[in-house]
Each structure stands twice: as structure tokens, then as C-alpha cells.
Design an enzyme around this catalytic site. Structure first.
Site, short mmCIF file in Angstrom:
data_model
loop_
_atom_site.label_atom_id
_atom_site.label_comp_id
_atom_site.label_asym_id
_atom_site.label_seq_id
_atom_site.Cartn_x
_atom_site.Cartn_y
_atom_site.Cartn_z
N PRO A 292 58.40 39.39 38.58
CA PRO A 292 58.16 38.27 38.20
C PRO A 292 56.84 38.26 38.97
O PRO A 292 56.54 38.38 40.24
CB PRO A 292 59.11 37.42 38.65
CG PRO A 292 59.72 38.02 39.51
CD PRO A 292 60.03 39.50 39.46
N CYS A 362 25.22 31.57 35.97
CA CYS A 362 24.01 31.86 35.19
C CYS A 362 24.29 32.81 34.00
O CYS A 362 23.99 33.95 33.75
CB CYS A 362 22.85 32.46 35.77
SG CYS A 362 21.09 32.33 35.02
#
Length: 432
Positions: A292, A362
């Protein structure tokens, strides 16, 4: 609107995690910021250990998958809660060792381990090294022989089990960079090479069929395929393997859509299939390993942002600009991963606005969520994106030379920095 167990709304109408006001946390530590609930982490660990006690009489182990989120504090929690670790790089292994984690409870995975990484694993006496391919098998054999050590290993196999998840998270099919194929005979060839190596001890076999899996049937099918192969190994070589690693990929709930099984349901189905196959093929009950990752840390984390602007484009969409983005929360840009978002300081107000949460990088694709419901926000508000404990910090980058945020742990009403945020000086320290 889905809220994980560790998330609440206090009398002031503010979002809380582990009972602590997220707006106050943002004010104390700044944003963007990762915040984790230690109580939720520990409860998730205990769900696995309890399910293994119930379904396998304790004859198994949950190996926390460090790729979901790796730091020394998480390693310490896993150790205290009785989990092992699954590491996939030299530095994940190094982090675990520096945290004082018991090496015998570490499994080292990965599809292209370097000789230096393999040497570190051998020198550290990790519990298992999971071999992915023949060149790696040859390299490890040479390293073990040179060091005069016998190394416990497993083989990663491709059981060709199709799972219902997004394509980038499917890893168990034959067309995968991971593991040995059963259909071509290379898996049995690898078994025989390990058995004849003289310095490698083959303890078992492993698979990982994918991530964010919402049903137990795929795991049950994988168990049947692997157990049949273990019977074939015994028939052809006389070797009876003692371990079976069924991997991870247990899905969690991110939004109102989708309803994955609870951890005990996953473990119970897998355990029953292993018992059935052991009886069917006349095999001893193997020690069962689970991996897990997301299901331990995913629901325990939130990411906090400060709103910088709200830009409405009539008839198109409304952008809400945050001080974070794809550099610290890359999963939407990569996978279109869905998360719930809440205005932390207006959490009791209606989610009556549809917005796109935008990052500061950006890039036009630097989005955190698109067309998501949110309270009406304005600059200066704090926005929380929920269930971000897995695969955000661990996949973060310094794109546009943005520093990665700190990780703050909430425990019993108190907060503590467990990973410091980066400074500008941190980002230039290796420049020459």
C-alpha cells in the site's frame, strides 16, 4: 462534496485537518504548503495490519510503498505501526536507513537499478531485492558473489491482468517495461537462473498490476495466475517458494464519484484466493506481502494555496490563480487526476461557482483542477485541495525554479514541520 475522515469544518466555518484550523496553519507556515494528519496516517496503517491479522492470521506484511511519499518521519510511523517498506531507488533506501528503519523489513524494487544501488542494498542486508530483468539478475549475481553474500530475492512477473484504471497506471500487462513475462517463458528461465546462481535465495514472486484499482477481482485473478506459476515452479524444479507479493494499487476515494472497497475487503478477497489456491495446488500457505502507498498517505494530506487573482472570461471560464501549480502538484497536468477543492476560510459557504484552479508556472497546462466547484473566492483567500498526500510531494519539481513546499504534520492539535521547505539558496547551492 466528499470530505476525507480527517477533514472537518469548525464553528468559524473554516476547514480543519486533524481538528486544526487550516487557515491558521497557512498563516503560520505560508503557502503553498503540504499538511498531513498523523492520526489518519496511523489509522490507515492499522487498517492493513488488522486486516492481515484477521485474514491471514498475521502470516503477511504490508510494505509501505515509499514512492507515494518518502521522508524519515513517514518511515518512522511505518516502523512504529508494524509495516515494512517498499523502496524503489537508492535514495528511498538511504532515507529509510537514515531513519533507522530495520533493513530486514525493506524490499527493494525498481526496473533499472544501478550497480551502486544494488551494492547499497546488498551491503545493507535488505530483506528482499525484487529482480525485474535478466541483466539485473546477472549484475546482482556478480555483486553478491564478489561480496560473498547470499541475497534473498523475488522476481517481478507480468500476469497479464487487465485493470480498470487510466492507461499510465497499468503495469501488469505483457506490454510493460516492468517484470518477466509468463507467456514467453522468460519468467521460468529467470527462476532457473536464480536457483542455479549459488548466491541468490529465491523467496517468492511478485506482481504489481496497476494503481487506483477499484475492485478486488483483478487482484484475485493475479493471485490465481501467480499461484499456478508457483505450482509449476515446484513441479519443474522441486523448489517451493515461501512468499507471494501481490503488489499495491488499492484505490482510494477522491471525489463523490467512485466507491472503492475498504482495505479489509481487499485483503480478505486476496487472502481467500491465496488459501484456495494453496489447497488446490498442494502448496504451503505463502507469506503474503502487500504494497500500500496511496491508501496509506493519500487521504491524510491536503495542499494549501493562497489565491492571487480571479479572472473571469465571460462565456468561457473563471480562472482562480494560486501560488502553487504543477511544480508541487503535478498529477492533474500528468493524468487529469480529480481532487476536491475547498475555500478554507469559507468552508461553510455554498460551492456555487465553477472555476479552474490555475498554477503560477509559465505553462498553459499548469492547472490544478478544471471546471471544479468552489465557494466564491477573492484574492487572499486560502484554497485547500484535498487527498493530496500521495504522489504530489514525491513527484514535485523545481520547474521555473520554484522551491518545493514544506510538509507539516498535524498531531493531537499541534503542528510540526517534518520536511523543511526549500529556499532560493537551496535551489542554487549546486550551481558552479
Amino acid at each position: 462534496m466528499y470530505l476525507p475522515e480527517c477533514i472537518g469544518i469548525n464553528s468559524q466555518g473554516r476547514l480543519t485537518i486533524g481538528g486544526v484550523d487550516t487557515v491558521k496553519i497557512a498563516g503560520q507556515y505560508g503557502t503553498p504548503l503540504y499538511v498531513m494528519s498523523e492520526q489518519q496516517l496511523r489509522e490507515n496503517c492499522r487498517e492493513f495490519t488488522g486486516a492481515i491479522r484477521e485474514g491471514l492470521d498475521g502470516h503477511g506484511l504490508a510494505l509501505y510503498s515509499c514512492k507515494a511519499l518518502c521522508c524519515k518521519y513517514i518511515c518512522n510511523i511505518c516502523d512504529e505501526e508494524g509495516l515494512g517498506l517498499n523502496v524503489t531507488s537508492g535514495c528511498e533506501l538511504y532515507t529509510a536507513l537514515k531513519a533507522g528503519f530495520p533493513a530486514e523489513k525493506i524490499s527493494f524494487h525498481g526496473n533499472n537499478k544501478s550497480k551502486a544501488e544494488l551494492s547499497l542494498a546488498v551491503d545493507s542486508s535488505v530483506g528482499r531485492i525484487n529482480i525485474d530483468n535478466l541483466p539485473e539478475l546477472e549484475s546482482l549475481t556478480k555483486i553478491a558473489a564478489e561480496k560473498g553474500k547470499t541475497v534473498s530475492v523475488m522476481l517481478r512477473l507480468k500476469p497479464s491482468v487487465a485493470v480498470h484504471t487510466f492507461e499510465a497506471a497499468q503495469t501488469g500487462q505483457i506490454d510493460s517495461k516492468f517484470g518477466f513475462a509468463l507467456e514467453t517463458g522468460e519468467a521460468m528461465d529467470a527462476v532457473k537462473r536464480v536457483l542455479s546462481s549459488g548466491c541468490l535465495n529465491l523467496t517468492g514472486i511478485h506482481c504489481h498490476i496497476g494503481s487506483q484499482i477499484f475492485d478486488s477481482d483483478s487482484f484475485v485473478l493475479a493471485v490465481r495466475i501467480l499461484m499456478e506459476f508457483m505450482a509449476k515452479i515446484k513441479e519443474e524444479t522441486g523448489a517451493e517458494l515461501s512468499e507471494l507479493d501481490i503488489g499495491g494499487g488499492f484505490g482510494i476515494k477522491y471525489t463523490d464519484s467512485g466507491n472503492p472497497p475498504k482495505i479489509p475487503e481487499y485483503v480478505s478477497s486476496i487472502s481467500a484466493a491465496v488459501r484456495e489456491c494453496a489447497t488446490l495446488y498442494g502448496l504451503k500457505m505463502p507469506f503474503v506481502l502487500f504494497e500500500p502507498g496511496r491508501s496509506i498517505v493519500g487521504s491524510a494530506g491536503v495542499t494549501l494555496y493562497t489565491v492571487g487573482f480571479v479572472k473571469e472570461i465571460p462565456g468561457v471560464r473563471t480562472y482562480v490563480g494560486t501560488d502553487g501549480g504543477m511544480f508541487e502538484s503535478p498529477r492533474y497536468a500528468l493524468y487529469k487526476a480529480k481532487f476536491e477543492a475547498v475555500c478554507a476560510n469559507r468552508a461553510n459557504e455554498p460551492w456555487d461557482q465553477t472555476v479552474t484552479l490555475a498554477g503560477k508556472c509559465c505553462e498553459s497546462g499548469d492547472l490544478i483542477q478544471e471546471h471544479t466547484r468552489l465557494q466564491k473566492v477573492e484574492p487572499g483567500d486560502i484554497v485547500a485541495v484535498l487527498s493530496t498526500g500521495a504522489y504530489n510531494y514525491s513527484m514535485a519539481s523545481n520547474y521555473n525554479r520554484n522551491p518545493r513546499p514544506a510538509i507539516v504534520m498535524v498531531k493531537e492539535g499541534e503542528t510540526k514541520v517534518v520536511v523543511r521547505g526549500e529556499s532560493y539558496d537551496d535551489l542554487i547551492k549546486n550551481d558552479l
